[in-house]
Structures are given as C-alpha cells and as structure tokens.
Design an enzyme around this catalytic site. Structure first.
Site: not given
Length: 196
Positions: A94, A140
């Site tokens: 990420c 997210h």
C-alpha cells in the site's frame, strides 16, 4: 488548494468511510489526474481518494503501473462491488504503508458498478489482478487497510512496522508539522459538505 500528497498510516482519513460524489466537475477531474501522477511517482498500481486526504468515493488504477500505457488508466467513482466468486491469496502492499507487505485473500472475480470521469456508467465483471486492485481500493474507501485482512500470524509480524509509523505520525503531530486531529476532522467535514 495545495497539491495532493499521499498520506501515511495512521492518518485518520485512511479510516474515514468516504462519501459518494454527487457530480463530476473540473475539480474532480483535476484531482483524478493528480492522483494518477502521484500513483506513478510512487510506483503504485492504484490510489484511492482518501489516500490523498480527500473524503470521496473515487480511485484511480493502472494495473501495470506503467505511465507509458495510459490506455490502462481507469477512474472509478462511487464504486459498488457485488457477485464475488472464487478466492486467491496474494501479497499486497500500500502506498500509505510503504515497504509493508502481507498476504491477503480476495475474490478472484467480481462485478463492479461505478461511473467514469465522463459520467458514463461502468458495469463490468472483472477478474485476476484488476479485480484484486479494485477490491483493495474500494476497501480504502470504506476505511479498511490491507493489514486488516492479513492472517493473524502475519499481522503480529507487521505490528512492529505499524508501530514505527504510529510513532512517526505522533511525532509530526507534536512538532506541528501536521495539523491537530480536530483540524483534520473539520477539514474533511468541510470537503464533504461541499461535494457530497
């Protein structure tokens, strides 16, 4: 508005449940273009709006992460995921947690419904890496990080890395390099009020 920057864990916007956008205007298109540039700059294959401190349901992807293949660039606005099938495990990372990786099990095939920057409806069944990236970025938007989905044994191995990020973040708060948490929350509320 200042240029967008990728925020790092444990910035509170990463845990914020993003709100649907009501319209796509020049500002949204500019944000999307800036997000694509940031994604390439940081050698990523996807980037969600809350990773750049924007509280909106939008993400950009290029599954190959190759700026020389702009035809692979996609923008998804207000995505809805359904019909998940199959399971596979793969190591994920990420851009908000640089150098942290861990195995995540996700559906291999999904249906995604969303809108693009032109306001056209997207309704596709996708699989493989594209499905994984869409699921990762949609997580997210719901305030979920890939580290929430790694097996418990891996999570315990990652805890010390996450702790380092927490220490760095708190240090930046205390030094005034980052605004106070109340100011961050107020800014998000203001941005949502303006567009959602």
């Amino acid at each position: 508005m200042s240029p967008l920057q990728i925020i790092q864990y444990p910035h509170p916007t990463l845990r914020h449940v993003s709100q649907p956008l009501k319209k796509v205007d020049r500002q949204v298109r500019d944000w999307a273009a800036e997000m694509i540039e940031l994604m390439y700059e940081h050698e990523g294959i996807g980037l969600a709006a809350n990773q750049v401190d924007l509280p909106y349901r939008m993400f950009v992807i290029n599954v190959e992460g190759d700026p020389d293949k702009p035809e692979l660039e996609r923008v998804f606005i207000n995505p809805v995921i359904s019909r998940g099938k199959g399971l596979s495990e793969m190591s994920e990372g990420c851009l908000s947690l640089p150098d942290v990786r861990g195995p995540v099990t996700r559906n291999t095939t999904i249906r995604v419904q969303a809108y693009d920057l032109a306001g056209n409806e997207i309704d596709e069944v996708v699989d493989g890496m594209l499905a994984r990236v869409i699921l990762h970025e949609t997580d997210h938007l719901d305030g979920i990080l890939f580290t929430d989905k790694v097996p418990a044994t891996t999570r315990s191995e990652l805890d010390h890395l996450l702790h380092e990020f927490e220490l760095a973040f708190n240090s930046r708060l205390e030094s005034g390099e980052l605004p106070h948490l109340d100011a961050m929350a107020a800014r998000l509320a203001e941005l949502q009020e303006a567009r959602c």
